[in-house]
Design an enzyme around this catalytic site. Sequence first.
Site, PDB file in Angstrom:
ATOM      1  N   GLU A 172      -4.643   4.824   1.352  1.00 34.85           N
ATOM      2  CA  GLU A 172      -5.462   5.644   2.051  1.00 34.85           C
ATOM      3  C   GLU A 172      -5.357   6.990   2.051  1.00 34.85           C
ATOM      4  OE1 GLU A 172      -6.305   1.651   5.423  1.00 34.85           O
ATOM      5  OE2 GLU A 172      -4.485   3.313   5.569  1.00 34.85           O
ATOM      6  N   GLU A 364      -7.676  -4.541   1.238  1.00 33.07           N
ATOM      7  CA  GLU A 364      -6.827  -4.792   2.582  1.00 33.07           C
ATOM      8  C   GLU A 364      -8.415  -5.169   3.482  1.00 33.07           C
ATOM      9  OE1 GLU A 364      -4.453  -2.268   4.680  1.00 33.07           O
ATOM     10  OE2 GLU A 364      -3.536  -1.225   2.876  1.00 33.07           O
TER      11      GLU A 364
HETATM   12  C1  BG6 Z   1      -3.888   0.000   6.858  1.00 37.46           C
HETATM   13  C2  BG6 Z   1      -2.427   0.242   6.322  1.00 37.46           C
HETATM   14  O1  BG6 Z   1      -4.136   1.097   7.201  1.00 37.46           O
HETATM   15  O2  BG6 Z   1      -3.867  -1.005   7.864  1.00 37.46           O
HETATM   16  C3  BG6 Z   1      -1.344  -0.866   6.294  1.00 37.46           C
HETATM   17  O3  BG6 Z   1      -2.697   0.379   4.811  1.00 37.46           O
HETATM   18  C4  BG6 Z   1      -1.586  -1.378   7.788  1.00 37.46           C
HETATM   19  O4  BG6 Z   1      -0.057  -0.468   5.896  1.00 37.46           O
HETATM   20  C5  BG6 Z   1      -2.986  -1.973   7.810  1.00 37.46           C
HETATM   21  O5  BG6 Z   1      -0.527  -2.490   7.838  1.00 37.46           O
HETATM   22  C6  BG6 Z   1      -3.047  -2.618   9.305  1.00 37.46           C
HETATM   23  O6  BG6 Z   1      -2.606  -1.739  10.218  1.00 37.46           O
HETATM   24  P1  BG6 Z   1      -1.647  -2.352  11.365  1.00 37.46           P
HETATM   25  O7  BG6 Z   1      -1.528  -0.862  12.215  1.00 37.46           O
HETATM   26  O8  BG6 Z   1      -2.416  -3.317  12.147  1.00 37.46           O
HETATM   27  O9  BG6 Z   1      -0.433  -2.955  10.814  1.00 37.46           O
END
Ligand code: BG6
Length: 469
Positions: A172, A364
Amino acid sequence: MTTTFPEGFLWGGATAANQFEGGYNEGGKGLSIQDVMPQGGMSPSTEGPTADNLKLIGIDFYHRYQEDIALFAEMGFKVFRLSIAWSRIFPKGDEETPNEEGLAFYDRVFDELAKYNIEPLVTISHYETPLHLAREYNGWTSRELIGFYERYCRTLFERYGNRVKYWLTFNEINSVLHLPFMSGGIETPKSELTEADLYQAVHHELVASARATRLAHELMPDAQVGCMILAMPTYPLTPDPADVVSAMNALHMNYAFGDIHCRGEYPGYLLRYFRDNGIELDITAQDREDLKNTVDFVSFSYYMSICETADPTKGTRGKGNILGGVANPTLEASEWGWQIDPQGLRVVLNDYWDRWQKPLFIVENGLGAMDELVDLDGTKTVEDDYRISYLNDHLVQAREAVADGVELMGYTTWGCIDMVSASTAQMSKRYGFIYVDRNDDGSGTLERYRKKSFDWYRGVIASNGARLK
Ligand code: BG6
């Protein structure tokens, strides 16, 4: 005719070292910025590691990787996204020689994945800059980090090039502007940084990313290197053309990172933004040459969309994944206020494909939720139908995008196994198919349990998506 996912589609799951590995001071590892961030991405750091920091132990993948990889294999994973903890390889970040024990750990992990024919997808830097680089150099504000990162990449490519084909340079990358410490290892508080400071830091990362891409191609002819962007489709709040322009401007600020990675130069709208705001960057002739080393594919995270408006009195600024925006009145939100928009995934896939004509990889996507462990006939599990429906609906839209002609390489759900949240540092914000017995206060056995979604995902992979509804 129902279009399905392409042959050889890379189904799997995604993780990051700092959120799941633990072993923060084992095997010669140095401290990373995450070891002093007990409260997550938005909160201030501590001087040194503190007992309340769940990431120090994470979910102990460092010691349990064999068990976890066997579970991923049971689901039929074709690919597993993990990051390498930079401070395991170069404990301070600026040393000449790497830490052999750290390198040997990932040898074991890659060998274990190979046993099951699971392709590793490696993020080289995922929010875990060595702490020394933050404290001594102010992270990516310093041009010197380009050289340290390049040495780190060379070490990884030479060591693992025979086993790792897919590489992502920075997780990101667009988030540096929003979370300078977590994303860029920048110690100076955000309130004291100018926009020029932030863009200069991003520029250093962009150059480092391009140099890593060149090096990867030199050392590993079959390797494929991708950038990784936090995707956030941005809709106008109303049909008012002024709102459309506001949404366009917000999108530009995000596209810029993909544009530079895919086109090899800064786009005109960003240069205009710099001019209009008196931002002058140190961009050398060599930097411009380096940037021409463009990526092979574009990967991104997708959780939610937002709206924008030209009228600050309209709409409410919503909660969400790092980038801000105005809440969409038509959408529901997760327990953490992230608005759920499966069709936004189709929008973003088409948008990126039309814009860059590079293969795309969703690295993701997932739902952070409170799960309840229950006993079903003597088996502990979680009945996470809400997660199944979130993932199903997003995958259906990904399939629509494939039907639209988008070239899609694969899909890795975020947090295929429960781990510590990046934004809030909670264990209770769970994304996994595998429940890990650990609580926000650090208690728990670290035992693993298959959730209902575990079997569901196994069926989706086995049918190459035909099981989606
Ligand atoms: C993304 C990141 O923004 O979101 C991850 O690359 C992160 O590292 C994921 O865990 C989910 O976000 P969160 O804050 O719910 O863990």
